[in-house]
Write an enzyme that holds these catalytic residues in place. Structure first.
Site, PDB file in Angstrom:
ATOM      1  CB  CYS A 136       6.089  -1.196   0.449  1.00 38.35           C
ATOM      2  SG  CYS A 136       7.814  -0.958   0.097  1.00 38.35           S
ATOM      3  CG  ASP A 137      -0.677  -0.385  -0.752  1.00 44.01           C
ATOM      4  OD1 ASP A 137      -1.392  -1.279  -1.257  1.00 44.01           O
ATOM      5  OD2 ASP A 137      -1.084   0.390   0.121  1.00 44.01           O
TER       6      ASP A 137
END
Ligand SMILES: *Cc1c(COP(=O)(O)O)cnc(C)c1O
Length: 376
Positions: A324-325
């Site tokens: 989730c980056d």
């Protein structure tokens, strides 16, 4: 991909990406370096892949080791390397780590300024030092910037300072940048090296060694010259700049020794697009920048990726990892062409991933485990 890796992967039943290294390829690469650069000692750059099995194999083949930390020195020792086959090649060391290396028997250290010489003189008295030179890294896909080394004039001062401090000024080193695709880039660096040898000779210091560094490429998407071509080109430059007084030489290959010995098997987690009719497809794998593919930063290293559907028509895809980056995108500026039929659950093979992958994978960002490795 070698037959050994193919049959290993056929048997594998785990639910995560993994790197498989074929030790026979590492051994072949080692011999290729030894043949292409005879009379040159190989110091394997441990950071490229410190797997104990790889270090042991190379130690058995007669390799020396370039270590950047106490942990890497201990790993080389554990693999069976004698301390006189290990250099502490990092120019940025804590004095207590220098002392520990000295205790472990290491007597060869890299420096690039007088402050670092002071640490070696106090913590590792009488040792050999070589001075790292700052050289042009043009032509390298993974340049090492201006972080390391000093210019030739300063190097002569640093080595003279080392002598006054009771150390043995042994020679110079440089690194022309990792994944250096131009064999001629060693020429300018050797011209600077020969200049330092002359400047030191005028001060009564006879240097012995030139450390030619790493930079030898692995095979990714772009074509690269053979190790033999690098050897020939380097030897011509040595003759040109040193004449008949050839110095002792060493190389420090990392990527070139282990890069193409490894393959990562990963899985497609999602295929999507950002709007209806958008030509660019987004393909998400279960491995990304935080899972070991850090060298895709700025899309610098472009891996060969194979699928079981490579015969089908290929379309432009952005390729990304599972975390989730938003940094976790592998290729987007220059899209990667993958089969239109690629589906969720498909396996993909990422070639040339034997170097600079396992140690770059995070300890558990988003709960994803570090990259697993098998040396077969
Ligand atoms: C990283 C490194 C190497 C290895 O470089 P490759 O391009 O992987 O061959 C060699 N020497 C030093 C000092 C390094 O830091």
């Amino acid at each position: 991909m070698t037959e050994r890796i193919r049959s290993f992967l056929r048997e594998r039943r785990e639910d995560a990406p993994c790197l498989v290294i074929d030790r026979e390829v590492v051994a072949e690469n080692y011999r290729a370096f030894a043949n292409a650069l005879p009379d040159t000692r190989v110091f394997y750059a441990v950071k490229a892949n410190p797997a104990p099995e790889i270090l042991r194999l190379l130690a058995d083949l007669g390799s020396c080791f370039d270590a950047a930390s106490i942990t890497e020195i201990e790993a080389a020792l554990a693999a069976g390397a004698q301390p006189n086959r290990i250099s502490f090649g990092n120019t940025i060391k804590k004095e207590r780590d220098v002392a520990r290396a000295f205790e472990l028997g290491v007597r060869l250290f890299a420096v690039d300024c007088e402050t670092e010489v002071g640490k070696i003189a106090r913590a590792a008295p009488g040792s050999r030092v070589f001075c790292r030179l700052l050289v042009d890294n043009a032509g390298a896909d993974w340049p090492l910037s201006r972080k390391f080394g000093c210019d030739g004039a300063m190097a002569a001062d640093v080595l003279e300072h080392a002598k006054r401090q009771g150390l043995e000024p042994h020679g110079v080193s440089f690194h022309v940048g990792s994944q250096q695709r131009d064999p001629k880039m060693w020429d300018a660096a050797l011209a600077i090296s020969a200049g330092v040898f002359r400047a030191c000779a005028e001060r009564g210091i006879n240097l012995a060694m030139v450390n030619l560094g790493g930079g030898f490429p692995a095979k990714y998407v772009k074509k690269v010259p053979s190790v033999r071509l690098y050897g020939d080109s380097i030897f011509r430059s040595l003759k040109k700049h040193f004449g008949n007084a050839l110095p002792e030489t060493v190389i420090e290959p990392g990527r070139g020794l282990v890069g193409d010995a490894g393959i990562i098997e990963a899985e497609v987690v999602l295929v999507s697009s950002k709007s209806k009719g958008d030509a660019l497809r987004w393909v998400y794998l279960d491995i990304g920048k935080f899972g070991g593919l850090a060298e895709t930063a700025d899309e610098a290293i472009r891996y060969v990726i194979r699928t079981e559907r490579d015969g089908d028509r290929k379309v432009a895809c952005a390729l990304a990892g599972p975390t989730c980056d938003s940094l976790d995108v592998l290729y987007e500026k220059e899209p990667y062409f993958l089969p239109i039929s690629l589906e969720v659950g498909d396996k993909v093979l990422i070639e040339g991933t034997g170097a600079y992958t396992t140690t770059y994978s995070s300890v558990g960002f988003n709960g994803f485990a570090p990259l697993k490795q098998y040396v077969i």
